[in-house]
Design an enzyme around this catalytic site. Structure first.
Site, short mmCIF file in Angstrom:
data_model
loop_
_atom_site.label_atom_id
_atom_site.label_comp_id
_atom_site.label_asym_id
_atom_site.label_seq_id
_atom_site.Cartn_x
_atom_site.Cartn_y
_atom_site.Cartn_z
N TYR A 183 0.86 -1.18 0.00
CA TYR A 183 0.00 0.00 0.00
C TYR A 183 0.89 1.23 0.00
O TYR A 183 1.91 1.28 0.69
CB TYR A 183 -0.89 0.04 1.25
CG TYR A 183 -1.59 1.37 1.41
CD1 TYR A 183 -2.83 1.59 0.84
CD2 TYR A 183 -0.96 2.44 2.07
CE1 TYR A 183 -3.45 2.83 0.93
CE2 TYR A 183 -1.57 3.68 2.16
CZ TYR A 183 -2.81 3.86 1.59
OH TYR A 183 -3.40 5.09 1.67
N GLU B 177 -3.34 7.61 -4.11
CA GLU B 177 -3.15 6.32 -3.43
C GLU B 177 -2.96 5.20 -4.45
O GLU B 177 -3.63 5.18 -5.48
CB GLU B 177 -4.41 6.08 -2.59
CG GLU B 177 -4.32 4.95 -1.61
CD GLU B 177 -5.64 4.80 -0.84
OE1 GLU B 177 -5.78 5.40 0.23
OE2 GLU B 177 -6.53 4.09 -1.33
#
Ligand code: GDP
Ligand code: MN
Length: 383
Positions: free
Chosen positions: A101, A189
């Site tokens: 992530y 993101e």
């Protein structure tokens, strides 16, 4: 404004972040063609403005181009997580060994961007925060200098990456910071950032949100923002140049100026009434904006049985009474609904007089002041 996955990936590509080979399609046949072009197993990904598509069945693997076509046909037009699927991304399937992530957002408390990395990719980051907060490494970034290479390396090292993956992940983090800073994003993101069998790093998903306050710099998004407002009444308000927020009561309320609208809502509430919306037309009213505002309330009243009455509070200091009343009358004529309209016309004395004259023989119920107007509207709302 949130961007679609494919739009975010378009930006990633410009900034050098590796993305899978892929094509945006809108029909089953286009999906099949795209899969032929890619020439191997593909992933069919619904383009909707929310995460969690994997779990909801919005992401499927297809071995053959025919499968891709069939799957695409099945998903297109479907409703997923409350969104209709109108387009799909057909992408080469990646051989995943690891999912990371990586995200940058604004830390409001510290007033600075914050970069976050984690080995728990593929899971929503909110879940990781709840269950394994120790698996996230984060660092505030000085917005005046941007992210430094050593900061990126230090951060990525904290989640245990070494050697080649350390180098490539920190490079991607620096690129992602550029995406964030140079596109006025409030969120940028990558989840998951995939490490493939061959040891390459690829952004398998993107989530980018552009700060609404910066949209004036992006004419290509500015027009899309309104189109992408989900609530149809709020969208209609934005199209008509008025500020509209849906509420749940039975009195549809409108005023010119946010402060006036807020105090009108407060006074209704304080008297035990229940507003159905917040509608601020803004100052300096034109006939058209007035018509858009009143028309919106009447159309909403026609569609929503809960609404019993429309209450207009207009204060005319610079707004010409002729334009204001014409706007009201045109909306009433156009929408044709039985919902009573109560109006309070205030402001400069000659304007008040003129507006009352013009509305005298209409269906509009005129009240002298805000309290009388609210009392009248509440009386009608109670039936
Ligand atoms: P989201 O659920 O809406 O966040 O959609 P993602 O794009 O993150 O996809 C969800 C999951 O599908 C990922 O975490 C991956 O495990 C898987 N996935 C996405 N793209 C690929 C791909 O190209 N190959 C493989 N094998 N899995 C993928
Ligand atoms: Mn994702």
């Amino acid at each position: 404004m949130r961007l679609y996955e494919y739009e975010g990936k378009g930006i990633f590509k410009k900034f050098g972040i590796p993305i899978p080979q892929g094509t945006l399609v809108r029909t089953g046949e286009e999906a099949r063609q795209a899969a032929i072009e890619i020439g191997k197993e593909v992933v069919v990904k619904s383009q909707i403005l929310t995460g969690g598509r994997g779990k909801a069945g919005g992401i499927r693997v297809a071995k053959l181009p025919e499968d891709a076509g069939k799957i695409a046909q099945g998903i297109l037009g479907m409703e997923l997580e409350g969104y209709k699927v109108n387009s799909l991304l057909i992408e080469e399937k990646l051989n995943i060994t690891n999912e990371l992530y990586m995200g940058i957002t604004v830390d409001g408390e510290n007033g600075a961007p914050v970069a976050m990395v984690s080995t728990e990719g593929g899971v929503e980051i909110e879940e990781v925060v709840k269950r394994n907060p120790e698996k996230i490494a984060s660092e505030l970034i000085n917005p005046l200098c941007g992210i430094r290479t050593y900061e990126a390396i230090n951060l990525v090292r904290q989640i245990g990456l070494t050697e080649r993956t350390l180098t490539s992940a920190s490079r991607v983090l620096c690129q992602l910071y550029q995406v964030f800073a140079l596109n006025d994003a409030c969120v940028a993101e990558i989840n998951p950032l995939i490490i493939t069998n061959e040891g390459n790093m690829v952004a398998a998903d993107s989530r980018c949100e552009i700060d609404d306050n910066s949209l004036f710099k992006y004419p290509e998004y500015k027009d899309l923002r309104i189109q992408r407002i989900e609530n149809r009444w709020e969208r209609e308000g934005a199209e008509g140049g008025v500020n509209y927020v849906d509420l749940e009561g039975n009195i549809a309320v409108m005023a010119n100026g946010a402060g006036l609208t807020m105090s009108l809502l407060d006074t209704i509430k304080a008297n035990g009434g229940s507003p159905a919306c917040f509608l601020d037309t803004g100052g300096g009213l034109s006939r058209e904006r007035m018509k858009n505002g009143v028309g919106l309330l009447l159309r909403k009243a026609r569609a929503d049985q809960r609404i019993k009455v429309v209450l207009l509070m207009v204060r005319m200091m610079i707004s010409p009474p002729d334009a204001v009343t014409e706007g009201i009358m045109e909306a009433i004529e156009e929408v044709q609904v039985k919902t009573p309209v109560v109006a309070v016309m205030r402001g400069r004395t000659p304007y008040q007089k003129r507006a009352r004259e013009l509305l005298e023989n209409s269906a509009v119920i005129l009240c002298p002041g805000i309290e009388e107007g609210i009392r009248e509207a509440m009386k009608i709302a109670k039936g």
